[in-house]
Motif scaffolding. Structure first.
Motif, PDB file in Angstrom:
ATOM      1  N   ALA A  49       0.834  -1.287   0.009  1.00  0.00           N
ATOM      2  CA  ALA A  49       0.018   0.127  -0.085  1.00  0.00           C
ATOM      3  C   ALA A  49       0.896   1.184  -0.014  1.00  0.00           C
ATOM      4  CB  ALA A  49      -1.104  -0.022   1.187  1.00  0.00           C
ATOM      5  N   VAL A  50       1.885   1.243   0.739  1.00  0.00           N
ATOM      6  CA  VAL A  50       2.740   2.385   0.955  1.00  0.00           C
ATOM      7  C   VAL A  50       3.432   2.563  -0.329  1.00  0.00           C
ATOM      8  CG1 VAL A  50       4.755   1.635   1.980  1.00  0.00           C
ATOM      9  CG2 VAL A  50       4.173   3.797   2.505  1.00  0.00           C
ATOM     10  N   GLU A 104       5.825   5.937   9.208  1.00  0.00           N
ATOM     11  CA  GLU A 104       4.951   5.625  10.145  1.00  0.00           C
ATOM     12  C   GLU A 104       4.661   4.308  10.331  1.00  0.00           C
ATOM     13  OE1 GLU A 104       1.184   7.693   9.460  1.00  0.00           O
ATOM     14  OE2 GLU A 104       0.932   6.765   7.465  1.00  0.00           O
ATOM     15  N   PRO A 105       4.382   3.885  11.868  1.00  0.00           N
ATOM     16  CA  PRO A 105       3.729   2.471  11.835  1.00  0.00           C
ATOM     17  C   PRO A 105       2.359   1.951  10.993  1.00  0.00           C
ATOM     18  CG  PRO A 105       2.955   3.837  13.739  1.00  0.00           C
ATOM     19  CD  PRO A 105       3.908   4.543  12.959  1.00  0.00           C
ATOM     20  N   PRO A 110       6.946  -1.476  11.791  1.00  0.00           N
ATOM     21  CA  PRO A 110       7.390  -0.255  12.487  1.00  0.00           C
ATOM     22  C   PRO A 110       7.675   0.974  11.576  1.00  0.00           C
ATOM     23  CG  PRO A 110       9.103  -1.516  12.789  1.00  0.00           C
ATOM     24  CD  PRO A 110       7.967  -2.473  12.081  1.00  0.00           C
ATOM     25  N   PRO A 111       7.804   2.225  11.875  1.00  0.00           N
ATOM     26  CA  PRO A 111       8.611   3.250  11.143  1.00  0.00           C
ATOM     27  C   PRO A 111      10.132   2.831  10.914  1.00  0.00           C
ATOM     28  CG  PRO A 111       7.308   4.448  13.178  1.00  0.00           C
ATOM     29  CD  PRO A 111       7.369   2.629  13.485  1.00  0.00           C
ATOM     30  N   GLY A 112      10.354   3.136   9.590  1.00  0.00           N
ATOM     31  CA  GLY A 112      11.939   2.754   9.222  1.00  0.00           C
ATOM     32  C   GLY A 112      11.805   1.555   8.319  1.00  0.00           C
ATOM     33  N   THR A 113      10.733   0.678   8.262  1.00  0.00           N
ATOM     34  CA  THR A 113      10.645  -0.586   7.656  1.00  0.00           C
ATOM     35  C   THR A 113      11.049  -0.106   5.923  1.00  0.00           C
ATOM     36  OG1 THR A 113       8.940  -1.300   9.101  1.00  0.00           O
ATOM     37  CG2 THR A 113       9.500  -2.512   7.043  1.00  0.00           C
ATOM     38  N   ARG A 114      11.953  -0.854   5.527  1.00  0.00           N
ATOM     39  CA  ARG A 114      12.120  -0.602   4.141  1.00  0.00           C
ATOM     40  C   ARG A 114      11.134  -1.494   3.169  1.00  0.00           C
ATOM     41  NH1 ARG A 114      16.531   2.180   2.623  1.00  0.00           N
ATOM     42  NH2 ARG A 114      16.359   1.246   0.713  1.00  0.00           N
ATOM     43  N   VAL A 193      -5.827  -3.577   6.772  1.00  0.00           N
ATOM     44  CA  VAL A 193      -6.168  -2.438   6.237  1.00  0.00           C
ATOM     45  C   VAL A 193      -5.463  -1.141   6.835  1.00  0.00           C
ATOM     46  CG1 VAL A 193      -7.941  -0.939   5.054  1.00  0.00           C
ATOM     47  CG2 VAL A 193      -7.902  -3.407   4.874  1.00  0.00           C
ATOM     48  N   THR A 194      -4.539  -0.499   6.201  1.00  0.00           N
ATOM     49  CA  THR A 194      -4.017   0.661   6.972  1.00  0.00           C
ATOM     50  C   THR A 194      -4.479   1.880   6.034  1.00  0.00           C
ATOM     51  OG1 THR A 194      -2.130   0.469   5.409  1.00  0.00           O
ATOM     52  CG2 THR A 194      -2.007  -0.557   7.670  1.00  0.00           C
ATOM     53  N   PRO A 195      -3.961   3.342   6.818  1.00  0.00           N
ATOM     54  CA  PRO A 195      -4.508   4.441   6.003  1.00  0.00           C
ATOM     55  C   PRO A 195      -4.007   4.569   4.662  1.00  0.00           C
ATOM     56  CG  PRO A 195      -4.010   4.945   8.126  1.00  0.00           C
ATOM     57  CD  PRO A 195      -3.746   3.428   7.945  1.00  0.00           C
TER      58      PRO A 195
END
Length: 278
Positions: A49-50, A104-105, A110-114, A193-195
Motif C-alpha cells: 500500500a505505501v 509511520e507504523p 514499524p517506522p523505518g521499515t524498508r 487495512v491501513t490508512p
C-alpha cells in the motif's frame, strides 16, 4: 498489428490457444469483476500500500495506469514471445523505481521499515491475489473449473509472474500450495487495512468508471465486496447483505453477456500501431 481474433489462435507466444490462461483471460469478467478485489487485497499488505501511495500517482491517473497494467498482462497472455518479454521488461523497470522507507507504523511494520516493489515476498503476495481473484471471479460468474484446470492455471500464471520479475523459487507449485499461502498470510496479522490502503480503496471505489463502462459500475462494486475476505471487507468499510447476494448473479450476467456483442466486433478490428506500445 494482429487482431484479437488472430491472437487467439496464434501459437508463437508463451501460451497456446488451449491454455487456461487464455481461456480465463479472454473473459471480460476476469479483470472487470475480479480486478477491484485483487487491488484491494494487494494493498491490504501495508508495504504494498505505501509503495502504491508514494510512487504510483494512482489518485491522479487511476484508469490510465490500470489500462497500462492490463495491456502488459494482455501482451504476455496473447502476444508473441518478443511482445511478452518487452511487456515484462517494462513492468520490471517500473518496479525497480518503487522503493523507500515507511515514515509511520503500518500494521505490524514499524517506522523505518524498508520496502521495494522488487521484494520477492511482496511480489509473491501480489501474484497470489491476482491468481486467487481471477479464479474466484471466473468460477463465480462464468463456470466452475475442475481441479486439474486450476492447477494448470497456477502453473501458467507462474510463467507470467517470472516474466514480471518474480523469482521462480518463491512461487507456489500447486493450487493447494497457493491457497495455503494465501490463507496463512491472511491469518498471520500481516495483511491488514491501513490508512494508505484506505486511500487507494477510496479512489478505486469512488472514481467514476470510463464512460463506456458506467452501466457496469454496480456489478464492479458488488463483485469487489463479495470476493474480498469478510474481515477485509469490514476493515474497508464495505457493506454486504442478502440483497447484494441476490443482486450479484444478475450483475455478473450483465457483464458477461452484455459485453459479448462489443467484444465480438472488437476482436476483428486491427488496433492502431501504437495501441499496445509500452
Amino acid at each position: 498489428m494482429r487482431t484479437h481474433a488472430e491472437r487467439l489462435v496464434a501459437r508463437d507466444g508463451y501460451f497456446s490457444p488451449e491454455s487456461m490462461l487464455r481461456r480465463i483471460g479472454n473473459s471480460p469478467v476476469t479483470p472487470f469483476l475480479g480486478g477491484g478485489a485483487a487491488v484491494l487485497l494487494q494493498v491490504a499488505h501495508p508495504l504494498v500500500a505505501v509503495g502504491v501511495v508514494e510512487h504510483s500517482g494512482y489518485d491522479r491517473d487511476l484508469w490510465r495506469r490500470l489500462v497500462r497494467t492490463l495491456r502488459a498482462l494482455y501482451l504476455i497472455a496473447f502476444g508473441d514471445k518478443a511482445e511478452a518479454e518487452r511487456a515484462g521488461a517494462t513492468v520490471r523497470a517500473l518496479h525497480a523505481r518503487v522503493h523507500g522507507t515507511t515514515a509511520e507504523p503500518l500494521g505490524p511494520f514499524p517506522p523505518g521499515t524498508r520496502y521495494s516493489a522488487s521484494d520477492p515476498d511482496l511480489m509473491l503476495w501480489v501474484h497470489a491475489t491476482l491468481v486467487h481473484c481471477s479464479l474466484a471471479s471466473y468460477e463465480r460468474f462464468v463456470e466452475p473449473l475442475e481441479q486439474d484446470e486450476r492447477e494448470q492455471y497456477v502453473r501458467e500464471m507462474n510463467t507470467v509472474a517470472q516474466l514480471l520479475g518474480t523469482p521462480a523459487h518463491v512461487l507456489p507449485r500447486s493450487y493447494r500450495e497457493l491457497e495455503s499461502y494465501f490463507d496463512a498470510l491472511l491469518a498471520s496479522g500481516t495483511i491488514t487495512v491501513t490508512p494508505p490502503a484506505r486511500e487507494v480503496a477510496s479512489v478505486i471505489l469512488a472514481s467514476p468508471l470510463p464512460a463506456p463502462l458506467r452501466l457496469l459500475a454496480p456489478a464492479h462494486r458488488l463483485a469487489t465486496a463479495r470476493i474480498l475476505p469478510e474481515r477485509l471487507r469490514r476493515e474497508y468499510g464495505l457493506r454486504w447483505n442478502g440483497l447484494g447476494e441476490l443482486a450479484l448473479p444478475l450483475a455478473g450476467r450483465v457483464v458477461r453477456y452484455g459485453s459479448i456483442p462489443v467484444l465480438t466486433v472488437a476482436a476483428r478490428l486491427r488496433p492502431p500501431e501504437d495501441a499496445l506500445a509500452a
